[in-house]
Design a protein around this motif. Structure first.
Motif, PDB file in Angstrom:
ATOM      1  N   MET A  54       0.855  -1.179   0.000  1.00 18.20           N
ATOM      2  CA  MET A  54       0.000   0.000   0.000  1.00 18.20           C
ATOM      3  C   MET A  54       0.893   1.231   0.000  1.00 18.20           C
ATOM      4  O   MET A  54       1.683   1.429   0.921  1.00 18.20           O
ATOM      5  N   GLU A  90      -1.313  -0.985  -4.247  1.00 17.95           N
ATOM      6  CA  GLU A  90      -2.505  -0.153  -4.206  1.00 17.95           C
ATOM      7  C   GLU A  90      -2.181   1.215  -3.637  1.00 17.95           C
ATOM      8  O   GLU A  90      -1.197   1.387  -2.923  1.00 17.95           O
ATOM      9  N   LEU A  91      -3.025   2.174  -3.973  1.00 15.53           N
ATOM     10  CA  LEU A  91      -2.927   3.510  -3.410  1.00 15.53           C
ATOM     11  C   LEU A  91      -4.272   4.189  -3.509  1.00 15.53           C
ATOM     12  O   LEU A  91      -5.159   3.730  -4.227  1.00 15.53           O
ATOM     13  N   ILE A  92      -4.406   5.262  -2.784  1.00 16.65           N
ATOM     14  CA  ILE A  92      -5.613   6.078  -2.820  1.00 16.65           C
ATOM     15  C   ILE A  92      -5.184   7.455  -3.300  1.00 16.65           C
ATOM     16  O   ILE A  92      -4.184   7.996  -2.819  1.00 16.65           O
ATOM     17  N   CYS A  93      -5.922   8.013  -4.260  1.00 16.77           N
ATOM     18  CA  CYS A  93      -5.578   9.348  -4.744  1.00 16.77           C
ATOM     19  C   CYS A  93      -6.843  10.107  -5.130  1.00 16.77           C
ATOM     20  O   CYS A  93      -7.902   9.526  -5.293  1.00 16.77           O
ATOM     21  N   GLN A  94      -6.682  11.385  -5.281  1.00 20.13           N
ATOM     22  CA  GLN A  94      -7.762  12.241  -5.753  1.00 20.13           C
ATOM     23  C   GLN A  94      -7.970  11.989  -7.252  1.00 20.13           C
ATOM     24  O   GLN A  94      -7.022  11.616  -7.964  1.00 20.13           O
ATOM     25  N   ASP A 108      -8.170   2.652 -11.854  1.00 15.18           N
ATOM     26  CA  ASP A 108      -9.280   2.840 -10.926  1.00 15.18           C
ATOM     27  C   ASP A 108     -10.399   1.840 -11.216  1.00 15.18           C
ATOM     28  O   ASP A 108     -11.471   1.903 -10.619  1.00 15.18           O
ATOM     29  N   ARG A 114     -14.788  -1.414  -2.998  1.00 18.86           N
ATOM     30  CA  ARG A 114     -15.087  -0.043  -2.568  1.00 18.86           C
ATOM     31  C   ARG A 114     -14.148   0.320  -1.434  1.00 18.86           C
ATOM     32  O   ARG A 114     -13.869  -0.510  -0.576  1.00 18.86           O
ATOM     33  N   LEU A 115     -13.708   1.545  -1.439  1.00 15.70           N
ATOM     34  CA  LEU A 115     -12.928   2.041  -0.322  1.00 15.70           C
ATOM     35  C   LEU A 115     -13.858   2.228   0.863  1.00 15.70           C
ATOM     36  O   LEU A 115     -14.924   2.826   0.727  1.00 15.70           O
ATOM     37  N   ARG A 117     -13.722   3.281   5.146  1.00 14.98           N
ATOM     38  CA  ARG A 117     -12.830   3.905   6.117  1.00 14.98           C
ATOM     39  C   ARG A 117     -13.533   4.043   7.452  1.00 14.98           C
ATOM     40  O   ARG A 117     -14.688   4.418   7.519  1.00 14.98           O
TER      41      ARG A 117
END
Length: 126
Positions: A54, A90-94, A108, A114-115, A117
């Motif tokens: 991650m 994996e990563l999370i970005c705008q 994507d 689904r993310l 949190r």
């Protein structure tokens, strides 16, 4: 701390918490402009070394964006032996950063995933 202060999701981090975060990360990547002794790029990775890595907190200060520092960080991450051999990175970005990360094969299109949190940090839910 100056680098973190300039990002919406890291601005409120305290030094003691950042030190703990760094110790808990599998890999830390830093780019330093030695001519001014300034951190100009940062990223970290948490990985099990087999199935998942991650990528987190990829940061290049606004005044250095477009100079290749982000590319240097991502190349270093993807080519690192502890990352390059895992099944999924994996990563999370705008949304505006999706084209940047696509250069390294990120997509994507993640099926029905689904993310989700659970957080006590209200900055991360807005």
């Amino acid at each position: 701390m100056e680098l973190f202060a300039g990002q919406w999701w890291t601005a409120g981090r305290r030094r003691d918490e950042v030190e703990d975060m760094l110790r808990g990360s599998s890999l830390v990547f830093a780019l330093i402009d030695t001519s001014i002794d300034r951190l100009v790029g940062f990223a970290r990775v948490i990985t099990d070394g087999v199935y998942l890595a991650m990528v987190l907190d990829v940061i290049v200060p606004e005044d250095r964006r477009g100079t290749g520092l982000g590319r240097t960080l991502l190349d270093s991450i993807i080519n690192h032996p502890q990352v390059g051999s895992v099944r999924s990175v994996e990563l999370i970005c705008q949304p505006n950063l999706v084209p940047f990360y696509q250069r390294w094969g990120f997509t994507d299109q993640v099926g029905q995933s689904r993310l989700m949190r659970r957080t006590s940090d209200s900055v991360l839910t807005s």
